[in-house]
Every structure is written in structure tokens, then in C-alpha cells.
Write a protein that holds these residues in place. Structure first.
Motif, PDB file in Angstrom:
ATOM      1  N   SER A 263       0.811  -1.293   0.144  1.00 13.43           N
ATOM      2  CA  SER A 263       0.098  -0.042  -0.291  1.00 13.43           C
ATOM      3  C   SER A 263       0.786   1.278   0.149  1.00 13.43           C
ATOM      4  CB  SER A 263      -0.904   0.039   0.944  1.00 13.43           C
ATOM      5  OG  SER A 263      -0.041   0.164   2.506  1.00 13.43           O
ATOM      6  N   LEU A 264       0.273   2.472  -0.185  1.00  9.10           N
ATOM      7  CA  LEU A 264       1.171   3.762  -0.238  1.00  9.10           C
ATOM      8  C   LEU A 264       1.298   3.868   1.128  1.00  9.10           C
ATOM      9  CD1 LEU A 264      -1.144   5.992  -2.608  1.00  9.10           C
ATOM     10  CD2 LEU A 264       1.163   5.582  -2.779  1.00  9.10           C
ATOM     11  N   ASP A 265       0.814   3.523   2.233  1.00  9.07           N
ATOM     12  CA  ASP A 265       1.259   4.014   3.460  1.00  9.07           C
ATOM     13  C   ASP A 265       2.296   2.989   4.106  1.00  9.07           C
ATOM     14  OD1 ASP A 265       0.787   4.998   6.134  1.00  9.07           O
ATOM     15  OD2 ASP A 265       0.048   3.072   6.838  1.00  9.07           O
ATOM     16  N   LEU A 266       2.142   1.902   3.555  1.00  6.57           N
ATOM     17  CA  LEU A 266       3.369   0.681   4.034  1.00  6.57           C
ATOM     18  C   LEU A 266       4.500   1.159   3.138  1.00  6.57           C
ATOM     19  CD1 LEU A 266       4.444  -1.677   5.922  1.00  6.57           C
ATOM     20  CD2 LEU A 266       3.289  -2.846   4.074  1.00  6.57           C
ATOM     21  N   THR A 267       4.645   1.261   1.872  1.00  6.75           N
ATOM     22  CA  THR A 267       5.621   1.856   1.067  1.00  6.75           C
ATOM     23  C   THR A 267       6.407   3.092   1.669  1.00  6.75           C
ATOM     24  OG1 THR A 267       4.588   1.106  -1.103  1.00  6.75           O
ATOM     25  CG2 THR A 267       6.303   2.686  -1.243  1.00  6.75           C
ATOM     26  N   HIS A 268       5.575   4.011   2.116  1.00  5.80           N
ATOM     27  CA  HIS A 268       6.085   5.239   2.680  1.00  5.80           C
ATOM     28  C   HIS A 268       6.833   4.870   4.127  1.00  5.80           C
ATOM     29  CE1 HIS A 268       5.396   8.618   5.568  1.00  5.80           C
ATOM     30  NE2 HIS A 268       6.444   9.323   4.760  1.00  5.80           N
ATOM     31  N   HIS A 269       6.353   3.988   4.706  1.00  2.49           N
ATOM     32  CA  HIS A 269       7.284   3.412   6.000  1.00  2.49           C
ATOM     33  C   HIS A 269       8.190   2.733   5.703  1.00  2.49           C
ATOM     34  CE1 HIS A 269       4.040   4.992   8.592  1.00  2.49           C
ATOM     35  NE2 HIS A 269       3.180   3.963   8.380  1.00  2.49           N
ATOM     36  N   ALA A 270       8.428   2.028   4.579  1.00  2.00           N
ATOM     37  CA  ALA A 270       9.220   1.118   4.115  1.00  2.00           C
ATOM     38  C   ALA A 270      10.717   2.074   3.928  1.00  2.00           C
ATOM     39  CB  ALA A 270       9.034   0.188   2.949  1.00  2.00           C
TER      40      ALA A 270
ATOM     41  N   ASP B 257      12.215  -8.915   5.822  1.00  2.00           N
ATOM     42  CA  ASP B 257      11.344 -10.012   6.374  1.00  2.00           C
ATOM     43  C   ASP B 257      10.444  -9.335   6.950  1.00  2.00           C
ATOM     44  OD1 ASP B 257      12.988 -12.117   5.178  1.00  2.00           O
ATOM     45  OD2 ASP B 257      14.001 -12.300   7.359  1.00  2.00           O
ATOM     46  N   GLY B 258      10.717  -8.145   7.783  1.00  2.00           N
ATOM     47  CA  GLY B 258       9.553  -7.479   8.617  1.00  2.00           C
ATOM     48  C   GLY B 258       8.574  -6.816   7.552  1.00  2.00           C
ATOM     49  N   LEU B 259       8.966  -6.385   6.590  1.00  2.00           N
ATOM     50  CA  LEU B 259       8.113  -5.819   5.543  1.00  2.00           C
ATOM     51  C   LEU B 259       7.113  -6.788   5.006  1.00  2.00           C
ATOM     52  CD1 LEU B 259      10.440  -3.142   4.060  1.00  2.00           C
ATOM     53  CD2 LEU B 259       8.469  -2.522   5.245  1.00  2.00           C
TER      54      LEU B 259
END
Length: 226
Positions: A135-142, A217-219
Motif C-alpha cells: 500500500s502507499l502507507d506501507l511503502t512510505h514506512h518502508a 522479512d519484517g516488511l
């Protein structure tokens, strides 16, 4: 009839932007980016300094272009691989580029405005997350979690490649044992000598891949949860 004028069989190659940049890279590899100057570059190319300005406007443009050359050495994304395999391979390719040019990480950190080449690389890396189902949100955090590791280097918390002699180190560690017991424990137990698994210093290949795999792995786990 002989003549006193001899024409060289090997004329000097024409000065091009590529030749300027490759020579600048070679000088930086030899002496570090701090040693690179327009005058030294002109001497290495056997031209007058003013000749360089037909190909780079100033030293800032030269430094930006050197970053572009290094980023250009990073492999393209793997075709047909899953996001994790492809991302890992590309980051390790970036790592190899940075190991070939140890000065490049400091130069990248010093540049205030990313070039189109750098922006293109970042866009491609973001695209690997997005097409991989993030998602955009998880990409941002990554992106925040990866940080400079996306470009093949890390900002280390400690640099334990001290050049002090062993006797001085022993006295220093002895003095800090009571005040900083956990620092004392990690430095004296997990020593990075030549015979260790990871080799001297923290930012070597093992440490880099360990942290990279930990994050990937966490992502992957977070992606599955979302």
C-alpha cells in the motif's frame, strides 16, 4: 627529405563529458572526493581548466554528475522476480557500486537537490514496492526504514575501526566498564578482529545483509497482515 617536425601517431583523444567524468571518478577513487579539484582534473586530462567548463558548468555540477555515474552502475531491477528478491538484489548491487567508490556515500549525503537520475532510481525503487502489492502507507514506512540502505550504504551508530593501539584500547575499556557496562560487554565480547565472521568494522557485507534481510522479512510480514 627528412623534416624536424614529427606528427604523433597517437593524437590526444577529444575531450568529452564522459571522459571528464570517468577521469574524475578515477581521481576520486585514488585520493578521495576531497582531493578532487577542477585544476587537478584538468591536469589529469592534459587540458587547461577552462576547457572543462564546456562539459560541466562548475564543480557542483561535476559532483552531481559523479553521483549520477555511480547510481548508473547499479543493476536494473530483475525481470520476473518477486518484489523481495528483486529489491534485495538491487540494493546489494548498489552496495557493490558503493564499495567500488567508497567516497560516494559521503558525496550523496552532501547533495541538497537530487538529480533526475537519482529521482529516477528512487521512483523505480518505490515502484518495486507498489507493484509488489504494498500500500502507499506501507511503502512510505518502508522508505523511511530503508533510508540510505536503498543506495547501498548505512549511517552507522558507532565506528569501531579505531586506529588506537591495543594497550590504549584496553585501558579505555577498563575505565568505562563500571560506567557503561553494556557497551563494555559488547565491545569486549563481540570483537571484530580479522578472524571473526564479519571482519573488521561494523559496516561490512555481513552486517549490511543481516540488517537488510531483517527489514525485508519484517516488511513481508507487515504486507501480509495488511
Amino acid at each position: 627529405m627528412s623534416t624536424d617536425i614529427e606528427v604523433s601517431a597517437h593524437p590526444r583523444p577529444p575531450l568529452t563529458r564522459e571522459r571528464v567524468l570517468r577521469t574524475a571518478i578515477a581521481l576520486a577513487d585514488q585520493g578521495g572526493i576531497e582531493s578532487l579539484s577542477m585544476r587537478k582534473l584538468a591536469q589529469a586530462l592534459d587540458v587547461v581548466p577552462m576547457a572543462l567548463y564546456r562539459h560541466v558548468a562548475n564543480k557542483d555540477e561535476l559532483l552531481d554528475a559523479l553521483v549520477d555515474v555511480v547510481v548508473g552502475e547499479i543493476d536494473a531491477p530483475l525481470v520476473g522476480a518477486d518484489w523481495k528478491t528483486s529489491l534485495r538484489a538491487r540494493i546489494l548491487s548498489a552496495r557493490r557500486a558503493l564499495l567500488r567508490h567508497p567516497w560516494a556515500s559521503r558525496l550523496m549525503e552532501s547533495r541538497k537537490t537530487p538529480t533526475p537520475v537519482v529521482l529516477g532510481y528512487m521512483d523505480s525503487m518505490i515502484g518495486m514496492f507498489r507493484t509488489g502489492g504494498f500500500s502507499l502507507d506501507l511503502t512510505h514506512h518502508a522508505l523511511h526504514a530503508m533510508g540510505s540502505r536503498m543506495f547501498g550504504f548505512t549511517q552507522e551508530l558507532f565506528n569501531d575501526t579505531s586506529e588506537t593501539d591495543p594497550e590504549t584500547n584496553e585501558e579505555m575499556f577498563g575505565a568505562m566498564a563500571d560506567t557503561y557496562p553494556y557497551i563494555f560487554e559488547i565491545y569486549t565480547t563481540i570483537s571484530h578482529d580479522d578472524a571473526s565472521t564479519v571482519g573488521p568494522g561494523c559496516d561490512d557485507q555481513f552486517e549490511f545483509e543481516f540488517a537488510l534481510d531483517l527489514m525485508l522479512d519484517g516488511l513481508e510480514r507487515l504486507k501480509g497482515q495488511r
